[in-house]
Design a protein around this motif. Sequence first.
Motif, PDB file in Angstrom:
ATOM      1  N   UNK A   1       1.645 -10.842   0.852  1.00 14.27           N
ATOM      2  CA  UNK A   1       3.088 -10.711   0.627  1.00 14.27           C
ATOM      3  C   UNK A   1       3.563  -9.303   0.949  1.00 14.27           C
ATOM      4  N   UNK A   2       2.777  -8.323   0.569  1.00 12.10           N
ATOM      5  CA  UNK A   2       3.183  -6.928   0.774  1.00 12.10           C
ATOM      6  C   UNK A   2       3.068  -6.518   2.236  1.00 12.10           C
ATOM      7  N   UNK A   3       2.109  -7.090   2.949  1.00 12.06           N
ATOM      8  CA  UNK A   3       1.888  -6.710   4.342  1.00 12.06           C
ATOM      9  C   UNK A   3       3.062  -7.067   5.249  1.00 12.06           C
ATOM     10  N   UNK A   4       3.946  -7.921   4.767  1.00 12.26           N
ATOM     11  CA  UNK A   4       5.153  -8.237   5.528  1.00 12.26           C
ATOM     12  C   UNK A   4       5.936  -6.963   5.833  1.00 12.26           C
ATOM     13  N   UNK A   5       5.844  -6.001   4.918  1.00 15.72           N
ATOM     14  CA  UNK A   5       6.619  -4.768   5.030  1.00 15.72           C
ATOM     15  C   UNK A   5       5.773  -3.595   5.519  1.00 15.72           C
ATOM     16  N   UNK A   6       4.520  -3.856   5.899  1.00 16.92           N
ATOM     17  CA  UNK A   6       3.627  -2.797   6.345  1.00 16.92           C
ATOM     18  C   UNK A   6       4.106  -2.226   7.677  1.00 16.92           C
ATOM     19  N   UNK A   7       4.224  -0.895   7.764  1.00 13.46           N
ATOM     20  CA  UNK A   7       4.723  -0.265   8.982  1.00 13.46           C
ATOM     21  C   UNK A   7       4.363   1.216   8.989  1.00 13.46           C
ATOM     22  N   UNK A   8       4.192   1.764  10.199  1.00 10.15           N
ATOM     23  CA  UNK A   8       3.997   3.204  10.374  1.00 10.15           C
ATOM     24  C   UNK A   8       5.295   3.899  10.785  1.00 10.15           C
ATOM     25  N   UNK A   9       6.370   3.132  10.915  1.00  5.28           N
ATOM     26  CA  UNK A   9       7.665   3.681  11.325  1.00  5.28           C
ATOM     27  C   UNK A   9       8.332   4.353  10.123  1.00  5.28           C
TER      28      UNK A   9
ATOM     29  N   UNK B   1       6.257  -0.648   3.465  1.00  4.15           N
ATOM     30  CA  UNK B   1       5.118  -0.637   2.553  1.00  4.15           C
ATOM     31  C   UNK B   1       3.976   0.126   3.197  1.00  4.15           C
ATOM     32  N   UNK B   2       3.227   0.846   2.375  1.00  6.66           N
ATOM     33  CA  UNK B   2       2.054   1.550   2.867  1.00  6.66           C
ATOM     34  C   UNK B   2       0.964   1.567   1.809  1.00  6.66           C
ATOM     35  N   UNK B   3      -0.269   1.677   2.245  1.00  5.51           N
ATOM     36  CA  UNK B   3      -1.382   1.692   1.308  1.00  5.51           C
ATOM     37  C   UNK B   3      -2.465   2.639   1.790  1.00  5.51           C
TER      38      UNK B   3
ATOM     39  N   UNK C   1       8.986   1.887   0.246  1.00  7.06           N
ATOM     40  CA  UNK C   1      10.170   2.718   0.480  1.00  7.06           C
ATOM     41  C   UNK C   1      11.354   1.809   0.734  1.00  7.06           C
ATOM     42  N   UNK C   2      12.501   2.146   0.120  1.00  7.13           N
ATOM     43  CA  UNK C   2      13.693   1.300   0.208  1.00  7.13           C
ATOM     44  C   UNK C   2      14.925   2.147   0.475  1.00  7.13           C
ATOM     45  N   UNK C   3      15.651   1.851   1.537  1.00  6.65           N
ATOM     46  CA  UNK C   3      16.980   2.433   1.695  1.00  6.65           C
ATOM     47  C   UNK C   3      17.889   1.772   0.662  1.00  6.65           C
ATOM     48  N   UNK C   4      18.794   2.565   0.057  1.00  7.32           N
ATOM     49  CA  UNK C   4      19.547   2.035  -1.083  1.00  7.32           C
ATOM     50  C   UNK C   4      21.020   2.423  -1.107  1.00  7.32           C
ATOM     51  N   UNK C   5      21.571   2.948  -0.020  1.00  9.02           N
ATOM     52  CA  UNK C   5      23.004   3.248   0.012  1.00  9.02           C
ATOM     53  C   UNK C   5      23.549   3.104   1.430  1.00  9.02           C
ATOM     54  N   UNK C   6      24.623   2.308   1.601  1.00  9.15           N
ATOM     55  CA  UNK C   6      25.255   1.440   0.594  1.00  9.15           C
ATOM     56  C   UNK C   6      24.297   0.304   0.237  1.00  9.15           C
TER      57      UNK C   6
ATOM     58  N   UNK D   1       8.842   4.011  -4.393  1.00  5.63           N
ATOM     59  CA  UNK D   1       8.057   3.656  -5.574  1.00  5.63           C
ATOM     60  C   UNK D   1       6.579   3.714  -5.210  1.00  5.63           C
ATOM     61  N   UNK D   2       5.793   4.296  -6.089  1.00  3.75           N
ATOM     62  CA  UNK D   2       4.360   4.470  -5.858  1.00  3.75           C
ATOM     63  C   UNK D   2       3.564   3.864  -6.999  1.00  3.75           C
ATOM     64  N   UNK D   3       2.387   3.377  -6.685  1.00  3.69           N
ATOM     65  CA  UNK D   3       1.440   3.011  -7.728  1.00  3.69           C
ATOM     66  C   UNK D   3       0.112   3.690  -7.433  1.00  3.69           C
TER      67      UNK D   3
END
Length: 285
Positions: A44-52, A59-61, A77-82, A143-145
């Motif tokens: 599920x998370x790998x959908x957002x995996x990117x080096x860009x 998503x990164x790991x 990482x999430x853009x949040x404005x607007x 957000x990091x874990x």
Amino acid sequence: MLQTIHDACQNKVFFQVVNHGISQRVIDDALGSLSNFFESAMEEKKIFLSDDVKKPVRFGTSRSNGDAGKVSRDFIKLYANPIEDWIGLWPHDPTDFRENVGKYASEVRRLGIDIMGAVTESLGLSPTYLRNSLEQGMHILVANTYPQCSPTSKILGLPPHTDHSIITFLLESTSGLEIMDFTDSSAWKSIPAVKSTLKVIVGNHLEVLGNGMYKSVFHRATPSPRLSRVSVASFLSLRMGETVEPAVELVDEEHPQKYRATSLDEFFNHLSSNEERPYIDCLKI
């Protein structure tokens, strides 16, 4: 209060906000949804995996087996404005992710713009200085874990760095932030996490804006030997291509301009390059 902020930004390069108006429910819900996202299946998370580095949802790991100096963390990482332009691209699993993280993002941005008014005023500028630009500017949540580690481990969660933002707000589920204290033999100082408290960190672009009056802080993240750690960094900046430079009110013969103009877009280009110098050093005249 202004003198307290001035002293904190100038001497300690960060301060903490306790009575910030963001409810405990909003904080707990956001941390809970983020924890559930990180615990979800990698497919599920790998959908957002990117080096860009400019991708609006990324998503990164990086996981280490114990080598000293290695980094071990997952991040989103999430853009949040607007927020209405970006939230539809955010993860939808867990199903409450967008609602809970989106509510926190909106409230911390509102708080951040208000606090920036006090920060600019503490520099001797108008409390509305850059307000319109910040309201239209970039808000990026990272957000990091960090997985639980051995008490003898030398793994880092994040290596030493300064933030690219004008200002950063950090929320933590448990302690892990360390800052470099240049007044004490360049020692690393652990900053305890206080429940629901937000740490406010000076970013590179605030250092530029203040012509060096406030310095961006070198800091790092360390995993906990007791439990996994989740943190949420909210970076407030100007729009991607909008430049920030030393305020003309803070430049004179006694205080010549110390930094050239720069932008968030330039920072991302720096991040993608092979430049070894810290970003802030590339801006000094």
